[in-house]
Design an enzyme around this catalytic site. Structure first.
Site, PDB file in Angstrom:
ATOM      1  N   HIS A   1      -9.678   1.311   4.512  1.00  0.00           N
ATOM      2  CA  HIS A   1      -8.468   1.600   5.299  1.00  0.00           C
ATOM      3  C   HIS A   1      -8.794   2.299   6.487  1.00  0.00           C
ATOM      4  O   HIS A   1      -9.378   3.491   6.272  1.00  0.00           O
ATOM      5  CB  HIS A   1      -7.348   2.187   4.219  1.00  0.00           C
TER       6      HIS A   1
ATOM      7  N   GLY B   1       2.467  -1.020   4.166  1.00  0.00           N
ATOM      8  CA  GLY B   1       2.699   0.160   3.893  1.00  0.00           C
ATOM      9  C   GLY B   1       4.149   0.719   3.794  1.00  0.00           C
ATOM     10  O   GLY B   1       4.511   0.591   2.536  1.00  0.00           O
ATOM     11  N   GLY B   2       4.671   1.174   4.642  1.00  0.00           N
ATOM     12  CA  GLY B   2       6.153   1.869   4.515  1.00  0.00           C
ATOM     13  C   GLY B   2       7.134   0.862   3.851  1.00  0.00           C
ATOM     14  O   GLY B   2       7.838   1.525   3.058  1.00  0.00           O
TER      15      GLY B   2
ATOM     16  N   SER C   1       3.078  -2.106  10.503  1.00  0.00           N
ATOM     17  CA  SER C   1       4.463  -2.119  10.839  1.00  0.00           C
ATOM     18  C   SER C   1       5.110  -3.131  10.369  1.00  0.00           C
ATOM     19  O   SER C   1       5.752  -4.052  11.359  1.00  0.00           O
ATOM     20  CB  SER C   1       4.864  -1.596  12.258  1.00  0.00           C
TER      21      SER C   1
ATOM     22  N   GLY D   1       2.072   2.365  10.825  1.00  0.00           N
ATOM     23  CA  GLY D   1       3.144   3.396  10.511  1.00  0.00           C
ATOM     24  C   GLY D   1       3.826   4.012  11.986  1.00  0.00           C
ATOM     25  O   GLY D   1       4.467   4.968  11.993  1.00  0.00           O
TER      26      GLY D   1
ATOM     27  N   GLU E   1      -7.072   4.826   7.563  1.00  0.00           N
ATOM     28  CA  GLU E   1      -6.985   6.265   7.175  1.00  0.00           C
ATOM     29  C   GLU E   1      -8.191   6.874   6.396  1.00  0.00           C
ATOM     30  O   GLU E   1      -8.609   8.223   6.647  1.00  0.00           O
ATOM     31  CB  GLU E   1      -5.639   6.446   6.436  1.00  0.00           C
TER      32      GLU E   1
ATOM     33  N   GLU F   1      -5.840  -4.662  10.371  1.00  0.00           N
ATOM     34  CA  GLU F   1      -4.852  -3.547  10.694  1.00  0.00           C
ATOM     35  C   GLU F   1      -4.997  -2.825  12.161  1.00  0.00           C
ATOM     36  O   GLU F   1      -5.867  -1.802  11.777  1.00  0.00           O
ATOM     37  CB  GLU F   1      -4.752  -2.718   9.498  1.00  0.00           C
TER      38      GLU F   1
ATOM     39  N   ASN G   1       0.705  -1.262   0.022  1.00  0.00           N
ATOM     40  CA  ASN G   1      -0.094  -0.092  -0.052  1.00  0.00           C
ATOM     41  C   ASN G   1       0.637   1.258  -0.048  1.00  0.00           C
ATOM     42  O   ASN G   1       1.281   1.540   1.077  1.00  0.00           O
ATOM     43  CB  ASN G   1      -0.963  -0.046   1.327  1.00  0.00           C
ATOM     44  N   TRP G   2       1.246   1.827  -1.166  1.00  0.00           N
ATOM     45  CA  TRP G   2       2.046   3.012  -1.332  1.00  0.00           C
ATOM     46  C   TRP G   2       1.421   4.327  -0.719  1.00  0.00           C
ATOM     47  O   TRP G   2       2.364   5.180  -0.463  1.00  0.00           O
ATOM     48  CB  TRP G   2       2.114   3.310  -2.876  1.00  0.00           C
ATOM     49  N   LYS G   3       0.210   4.169  -0.200  1.00  0.00           N
ATOM     50  CA  LYS G   3      -0.379   5.358   0.124  1.00  0.00           C
ATOM     51  C   LYS G   3      -0.138   6.589  -0.549  1.00  0.00           C
ATOM     52  O   LYS G   3       0.024   6.268  -2.031  1.00  0.00           O
ATOM     53  CB  LYS G   3      -0.093   5.693   1.668  1.00  0.00           C
TER      54      LYS G   3
HETATM   55  P1  PGA Z   1       2.478   0.162   7.713  1.00  0.00           P
HETATM   56  O1  PGA Z   1       1.264   0.598   6.924  1.00  0.00           O
HETATM   57  O2  PGA Z   1       2.993  -1.009   7.007  1.00  0.00           O
HETATM   58  O3  PGA Z   1       3.264   1.685   7.222  1.00  0.00           O
HETATM   59  O4  PGA Z   1       2.305   0.333   9.148  1.00  0.00           O
HETATM   60  C1  PGA Z   1       0.198  -0.466   6.813  1.00  0.00           C
HETATM   61  C2  PGA Z   1      -0.917  -0.003   6.176  1.00  0.00           C
HETATM   62  O5  PGA Z   1      -1.464   1.304   6.596  1.00  0.00           O
HETATM   63  O6  PGA Z   1      -1.733  -0.479   5.285  1.00  0.00           O
END
Ligand code: PGA
Length: 249
Positions: free
Chosen positions: A94, A232-233, A211, A172, A96, A166, A10-12
């Protein structure tokens, strides 16, 4: 039941045409067999992802979708438009989107159904906040988020969907759920679906996100109900992402 693991990036809201190119090619070349691999990229880069990843082991998708089919919805992107770019997957719900953009359980359910109608596989994200975990209501929160989608789409929809657990406090933050904590919630999620249909529950892939790093992926993916990860990251760094994919293979 054997479930092929899936590692979805997930590049966001990261990337540029120039920066993506190296990352897409590196993932394309480096992702071997064993686990399925996908990248959920920002809308403007879907065409680029399609061009580079077409014919490879790596699928692509988007991070959100409109609940509406078409019409006067300025700024929205429909599921049919994502299908036009041969997306396999789309994230819905998600955390967010839920917390910063007001996606309610009902909106998430509508997005889930809209995605499936266009032939996409939705990745339904669920998870509790830190306050909810500390209040001991993790199971209630996750069940409520799932039940909203079950009420709208029925259990049959989950025969061609993915769930991602999640925990919001792990996204993050560098603070991962322990494999035991994650497994406990994954088992609870699967048992919720098993109450509706044991076969669907047994075949359902439930990803863990929050994470995930090269260093903790193998331990998480080794748990019986953890069928891969939503990353994500670490999906922004080819070597890190590929190490996670290897841990799932
Ligand atoms: P993260 O994000 O791996 O940076 O914690 C995961 C996500 O939001 O899908």
């Amino acid at each position: 039941m054997m479930r092929t693991k899936l590692v979805a990036g997930n590049w966001k809201m990261h990337g540029s045409l120039a920066a993506n190119l190296g990352l897409l090619h590196a993932v394309r070349e480096g992702a071997g067999g064993g686990a399925e691999v996908a990248l959920c990229v920002p809308y403007p880069y879907l065409a680029q992802a399609q061009a580079v990843l077409n014919g490879s082991h790596v699928a692509w998708g988007a991070q959100d979708v409109s609940e509406h089919e078409q019409g006067a919805w300025t700024g929205e992107v429909s599921a049919a438009m994502l299908a036009d770019f041969a997306c396999s997957y789309v994230l819905v719900g998600h955390s967010e989107r839920r917390s910063f953009f007001g996606d309610t359980d009902a909106v998430v359910a509508a997005k889930f159904v809209a995605a499936q109608k266009a032939g996409l596989v939705p990745i339904l994200c669920v998870g509790e906040s830190l306050a909810e975990r500390e209040a001991g209501i993790t199971g209630d929160v996750v069940t409520r988020q799932i039940d909203a989608v079950l009420a709208k789409g029925g259990i049959a929809g989950f025969a061609r969907a993915i769930v991602a657990y999640e925990p919001v406090w792990a996204i993050g933050t560098g603070r991962t759920a322990s494999p035991e904590q994650a497994q406990e919630v994954h088992a609870l999620i699967r048992s919720r679906f098993a109450r509706e249909d044991a076969d669907v529950a047994g075949g359902l892939r439930i990803l863990y996100g929050g994470s995930v790093k090269a260093g903790n992926a193998a331990e998480l993916f080794g748990r019986p109900d953890i069928d891969g990860g939503l990353i994500g990251g670490a999906s922004l760094v080819a070597d890190d992402f590929l190490a996670i994919c290897a841990a799932a293979a």
